[in-house]
Design a protein around this motif. Sequence first.
Motif, mmCIF file in Angstrom:
data_model
loop_
_atom_site.group_PDB
_atom_site.id
_atom_site.type_symbol
_atom_site.label_atom_id
_atom_site.label_comp_id
_atom_site.label_asym_id
_atom_site.label_seq_id
_atom_site.Cartn_x
_atom_site.Cartn_y
_atom_site.Cartn_z
ATOM 1 N N PRO A 1 0.860 -1.215 -0.030
ATOM 2 C CA PRO A 1 0.131 -0.280 -0.018
ATOM 3 C C PRO A 1 0.840 1.440 0.028
ATOM 4 C CG PRO A 1 -0.846 -1.494 1.555
ATOM 5 C CD PRO A 1 0.544 -1.967 0.887
ATOM 6 N N LEU A 2 2.165 1.237 0.706
ATOM 7 C CA LEU A 2 2.756 2.637 0.830
ATOM 8 C C LEU A 2 3.391 2.604 -0.735
ATOM 9 C CD1 LEU A 2 5.014 2.108 3.787
ATOM 10 C CD2 LEU A 2 3.081 3.545 3.548
ATOM 11 N N LEU A 3 3.845 1.768 -1.429
ATOM 12 C CA LEU A 3 4.151 2.037 -2.685
ATOM 13 C C LEU A 3 3.087 2.289 -3.651
ATOM 14 C CD1 LEU A 3 6.718 -1.229 -3.032
ATOM 15 C CD2 LEU A 3 7.346 1.181 -2.489
ATOM 16 N N THR B 1 11.901 -5.608 15.616
ATOM 17 C CA THR B 1 11.587 -4.700 14.737
ATOM 18 C C THR B 1 10.177 -4.622 14.155
ATOM 19 O OG1 THR B 1 13.935 -4.696 13.672
ATOM 20 C CG2 THR B 1 12.556 -3.506 12.596
ATOM 21 N N HIS B 2 9.400 -3.313 14.502
ATOM 22 C CA HIS B 2 8.011 -3.451 14.098
ATOM 23 C C HIS B 2 7.955 -3.133 12.737
ATOM 24 C CE1 HIS B 2 3.946 -1.865 14.000
ATOM 25 N NE2 HIS B 2 3.775 -2.336 15.083
ATOM 26 N N GLY C 1 18.854 8.013 6.066
ATOM 27 C CA GLY C 1 17.885 9.004 7.032
ATOM 28 C C GLY C 1 16.940 8.194 7.771
ATOM 29 N N TRP C 2 17.034 6.946 7.892
ATOM 30 C CA TRP C 2 15.928 6.186 8.874
ATOM 31 C C TRP C 2 16.455 5.713 10.053
ATOM 32 C CZ3 TRP C 2 16.192 1.344 10.859
ATOM 33 C CH2 TRP C 2 15.194 0.847 11.013
ATOM 34 N N HIS C 3 15.414 5.615 11.027
ATOM 35 C CA HIS C 3 15.590 5.067 12.284
ATOM 36 C C HIS C 3 14.486 4.522 12.739
ATOM 37 C CE1 HIS C 3 14.176 9.231 13.424
ATOM 38 N NE2 HIS C 3 13.805 8.490 14.676
ATOM 39 N N ALA C 4 14.194 3.479 13.539
ATOM 40 C CA ALA C 4 13.392 2.986 14.051
ATOM 41 C C ALA C 4 12.530 3.631 15.120
ATOM 42 C CB ALA C 4 13.621 1.573 14.731
ATOM 43 N N SER C 5 10.979 3.819 14.829
ATOM 44 C CA SER C 5 10.597 4.594 15.879
ATOM 45 C C SER C 5 9.515 3.866 16.880
ATOM 46 C CB SER C 5 9.427 5.850 15.153
ATOM 47 O OG SER C 5 8.471 4.882 14.324
ATOM 48 N N VAL C 6 9.488 2.641 16.682
ATOM 49 C CA VAL C 6 8.723 1.893 17.543
ATOM 50 C C VAL C 6 9.555 0.907 18.308
ATOM 51 C CG1 VAL C 6 6.631 0.240 17.678
ATOM 52 C CG2 VAL C 6 6.603 2.099 15.873
ATOM 53 N N ALA D 1 9.002 1.192 6.279
ATOM 54 C CA ALA D 1 9.433 2.811 6.123
ATOM 55 C C ALA D 1 10.890 2.819 5.560
ATOM 56 C CB ALA D 1 9.172 3.464 7.449
ATOM 57 N N GLY D 2 11.869 2.121 6.164
ATOM 58 C CA GLY D 2 13.164 1.796 5.748
ATOM 59 C C GLY D 2 13.038 1.141 4.324
#
Length: 300
Positions: free
Chosen positions: A19-21, A194-195, A272-277, A201-202
């Motif tokens: 869905p994101l793509l 990892t959520h 420019g990514w980091h885990a948020s959950v 997102a990554g």
Amino acid sequence: MKKILMTGHLGLVGRHLSPLLSQLGYEVVGFDIADGTGDICNTGQLSQALNECCGVIHLAAVSRVVWAQNAPEKCWKTNALASEQLLKLAANSAHKPWVLVASSREVYGEPKTLPVTETMPLAPVNIYGRSKLFMEDAALSARNAGINTAIVRLANVYGCTLDHEDRVLPAFCKNAVLDLDLRVDGFEHLFDFTHVDDTVAGLVKAITLLSEGEKQLPPIHLLPGHGTTLKQAAQMAIKAANSSSTIVEAASRDYDVARFIGDPTRAKSLLGWHASVLPEQGIARLVDAYNKKLKLGAHS
């Protein structure tokens, strides 16, 4: 519209990534044995599916260590040889699509030090890890054949009630909701959970770079860099569910890696990514999702 082939699109990661793509304007062509859209081991189907694709996201695999141990020949054929064939077909196709392959922390085996960086020795201890390492080598070799490839290494992705319910965090969360015992195969086993929302997102960030022509991405971890023991994870599930469940320790399996925390620095610098959950929040979300699912089932 840019067309992307996604193998294993009905798996945990694929269901959340598609869905994101689509929202970003890609046409996602699903290829999964689960719905009959394609068998990764069928060269003819693969070749046809690659037609007019500008990119490939390769998620299809014998996706669990225990399945691989129980069916090693199938694991090697699927994860190693079929992946190699996919990369060769991509290199020989008219459009020469970029290929992103989803690898695993299992390629490191039992690391001697933590956290693990992407440059540490690769020494898998089970057939699953060896098959993923073979795939990685094929992906790097494919660059010599003129296609752009990228390797992402994932670690204990979770976060959905549609996941296999005998995987550790879904099992913990569902059993906690039901007030059943939580079986823990080694209290002190330590993992970098990892959520799935962070994972996809990554992946989107890596796909964006590939689509823009990036040719030399090194292997990249997509993980928080945050260790949680299995006992801690079980306790988090019980707390989130306000459960009366009991934690029961069982013997660990001899082919499992016991400790892993990855270093996410490269993902931050290159994507420019980091885990948020982090796990406590993600486990609480999964418990809440099981609560809703089970209540809905009880009233249907």
